[in-house]
Design an enzyme around this catalytic site. Structure first.
Site, PDB file in Angstrom:
ATOM      1  N   GLU A 197       5.019   2.319  -4.866  1.00 19.85           N
ATOM      2  CA  GLU A 197       5.052   3.782  -4.748  1.00 19.85           C
ATOM      3  C   GLU A 197       6.433   4.302  -5.161  1.00 19.85           C
ATOM      4  O   GLU A 197       7.104   5.019  -4.399  1.00 19.85           O
ATOM      5  CB  GLU A 197       4.658   4.228  -3.339  1.00 19.85           C
ATOM      6  CG  GLU A 197       3.226   3.863  -3.020  1.00 19.85           C
ATOM      7  CD  GLU A 197       2.632   4.571  -1.791  1.00 19.85           C
ATOM      8  OE1 GLU A 197       3.370   5.223  -1.044  1.00 19.85           O
ATOM      9  OE2 GLU A 197       1.397   4.460  -1.615  1.00 19.85           O
ATOM     10  N   GLU A 324      -3.911  -0.233  -3.069  1.00 23.70           N
ATOM     11  CA  GLU A 324      -4.010   0.329  -1.707  1.00 23.70           C
ATOM     12  C   GLU A 324      -5.124   1.355  -1.711  1.00 23.70           C
ATOM     13  O   GLU A 324      -5.099   2.302  -2.515  1.00 23.70           O
ATOM     14  CB  GLU A 324      -2.701   0.995  -1.267  1.00 23.70           C
ATOM     15  CG  GLU A 324      -1.623   0.009  -0.884  1.00 23.70           C
ATOM     16  CD  GLU A 324      -0.348   0.664  -0.354  1.00 23.70           C
ATOM     17  OE1 GLU A 324      -0.434   1.725   0.302  1.00 23.70           O
ATOM     18  OE2 GLU A 324       0.731   0.106  -0.614  1.00 23.70           O
TER      19      GLU A 324
HETATM   20  O1  AHR Z   1      -0.508   1.256   3.813  1.00 17.79           O
HETATM   21  C1  AHR Z   1       0.470   2.039   4.432  1.00 17.79           C
HETATM   22  C2  AHR Z   1       1.447   2.648   3.442  1.00 17.79           C
HETATM   23  O2  AHR Z   1       0.778   3.534   2.604  1.00 17.79           O
HETATM   24  C3  AHR Z   1       2.129   1.700   2.487  1.00 17.79           C
HETATM   25  O3  AHR Z   1       3.237   1.093   3.029  1.00 17.79           O
HETATM   26  C4  AHR Z   1       2.529   2.599   1.366  1.00 17.79           C
HETATM   27  O4  AHR Z   1       2.598   1.933   0.133  1.00 17.79           O
HETATM   28  C5  AHR Z   1       1.479   3.692   1.397  1.00 17.79           C
HETATM   29  O5  AHR Z   1       2.043   4.945   1.367  1.00 17.79           O
END
Ligand code: AHR
Length: 520
Positions: A197, A324
């Site tokens: 991110e 994610e």
């Molecule tokens: O999964 C939780 C968080 O969500 C992770 O650390 C991050 O990459 C995302 O914003």
């Protein structure tokens, strides 16, 4: 005269309506003769971050714990994950990755520095789980490894040295240090990503700045030829979709530059509002449908990414990894807001199944996804409390879809689909996916998003004689049906079967259900 023709017209109309109704029954047509791309097993990948009880307590208890464990990893949780055939685990973050310094997590555990987990609750991080422990877990699970490098606060040298430590074969000081720390042969790093991110917690970067850094860091990540991880560029998310276009247009392979995939993150919030996301249980029907309406946006994000990738990478060398995804609710009342602990209900299982069906559709680009996260965090497979654990409905969805790992996708279309509507939101009633699994059988997965009405689905396999279907169903009376430590089996899959008539199987898909069956 007038009355008679009116009667005749009404009768004629009802006949038309009746036959239209019969013809309009939901029909799934699977073309078994047109195999598509293979659904990479890593589409069913997991994510374990140093966050809340995601690792410490939920998975790792240490070898001195009273909770039965193998090399510190709790046997009950690992056993359940093994049953799930977890194909791959991403570690150590997430946002945590960009503050993680690998040297602090190797060597004698009692000498490792204690840090503050600034991203997640400000709690102490004693680095008990580090590189060796992570690879122990992956080896116990039989899973591939996906290591997230620190771009935000680490140097290119630190990242390169971590890879050398993990994969070095000769007598270099770093390879020798790994041996001294108990590991003779190199670790197998299957995937490695540069940062996380980067548009946000990973450094608030522009795609231009990140792309330049990616190119710089990638140039120095060297490993033995037979242990070269696939290299992943950390990409965009909602509101930063342009990262896929920018990266794919500007990172062109040379002898010193590789990019095997671009990642993407997308979380499903019932309200689509980060301030008040919605509760995990006891939610109204309008948040049942809005959750699915949100999660179905995944299809559009992948379709848009595909356009950029097909333009900039027509040979399809670059994958699109949704590393994610999952539901993100308001945390359970009374829990640390930095630990992202939430219950998990039948709604989550349907979210998972709807996403699987989307990922299968794009199997030629989506070679990996990682649900967030594996244990105790966000849309988890397993929740733990001390020495107890429960399997969530999401666990059961992953379990039911196991045959799709490394299966060959098959085209499946829906004729006359139903529509499910609440207020101003309408979504498709039925979602489908089909594939020929490695066991040779044809599997069909069906989801009914309507929480009140069952739907009759005629399953027609073009080119094959069908005698019936057999598999499992996940459903319940309540939209928020979930397991608790008091009632750990309140919701679990049940057997499901249907017989064929004239080569077609008529499946009664219960309201709010997932059905995964093998065609016989
Ligand atoms: O999964 C939780 C968080 O969500 C992770 O650390 C991050 O990459 C995302 O914003």
């Amino acid at each position: 005269m007038f009355k008679t023709s009116l009667k005749l017209m009404v009768a004629a109309c009802s006949l038309v309506a009746a036959s239209a109704f019969a013809a309009d029954k939901v029909e799934v047509v699977i073309d078994a003769q047109k195999p598509g791309p293979v659904i990479n097993k890593n589409v069913y990948g997991q994510f374990a971050e140093h966050l809340g009880a995601g690792i410490y307590g939920g998975l790792w208890v240490g070898s001195d714990s009273k909770i039965p464990n193998t090399k510190g990893w709790r046997n009950d949780v690992v056993g359940a994950l093994k049953n799930l055939k977890v194909p791959l685990v991403r570690w150590p973050g997430g946002c945590f990755a960009d503050e993680y310094h690998w040297r602090e997590g190797v060597g004698p555990r009692n000498q490792r520095p204690v840090k503050v987990n600034t991203n997640w609750g400000g709690v102490e991080e004693n680095n008990a789980v580090g590189t060796h422990e992570f690879f122990d877990l992956a080896e116990i699970l039989g899973a591939e490894t996906y290591v997230n490098g620190n771009l935000g606060t680490g140097t290119a040298q630190e990242m390169a040295e971590w890879l050398e430590y993990m994969t070095g074969e000769g007598k270099s000081t770093l390879a020798e240090l790994r041996r001294k720390n108990g590991r003779e042969k190199p670790f197998k790093v299957d995937y490695f990503t540069i940062g996380n991110e980067a548009w946000g917690c990973g450094g608030n970067m522009t795609p231009e700045f990140y792309t330049d850094l990616y190119k710089q860091y990638a140039a120095f990540l060297k490993t033995p030829a037979h242990n070269t991880p696939k290299l992943v560029a950390s990409g965009g998310t909602v509101g930063h979709e342009e990262w896929t276009e920018y990266l794919s247009a500007n990172v062109k392979p040379t002898w010193s530059l590789r990019m095997d995939a671009i990642s993407f993150h997308f979380y499903t919030l019932p309200t689509n509002d980060w301030k008040v996301k919605g509760a995990a249980t006891k939610f109204p029907e309008k948040e049942w449908i809005s959750t699915f309406n949100q999660t179905l946006r995944m299809d559009g994000f992948i379709a848009d990414a595909q356009k950029s990738l097909d333009k900039n990478d027509p040979e399809k060398k670059v994958g699109f990894y949704v590393d994610e995804w999952g539901t993100w609710y308001d945390v359970e009342p009374g829990t640390n807001s930095g630990f992202l602990y939430q219950q998990n209900s039948l709604r989550d299982a349907l979210v998972a199944a709807l996403n699987f069906n989307i990922f299968h559709k794009y199997a030629d680009r989506v070679h990996m996804t990682n649900i967030a996260q594996m244990v105790n965090v966000l849309q988890a497979m397993i929740l733990t409390k001390d020495d107890k654990m429960i399997l969530t409905p999401t666990y059961h969805a992953f379990d039911m879809y196991k045959p799709f790992q490394d299966a060959t996708s098959l085209p499946a279309r829906i004729n006359h689909n139903t529509t499910y509507t609440v207020g101003d939101i309408s979504i498709p009633g039925v979602s489908v996916s089909a594939a020929r699994a490695k066991d040779g059988k044809l599997y069909v997965a069906l989801v009914n998003t309507n929480p009140k009405e069952a739907v009759d689905v005629a399953v027609n396999v073009a080119g094959e004689k069908v005698s019936g279907v057999k598999g499992r169903v996940l459903t319940s009376a309540a939209m928020d049906a979930h397991n608790t430590f008091e009632k750990p089996e309140a919701i679990k899959p049940a057997a499901f079967s249907a017989q064929a008539k004239d080569g077609k199987v008529s499946v009664k898909l219960p309201a709010k259900s997932i059905v995964v069956v093998a065609v016989e």
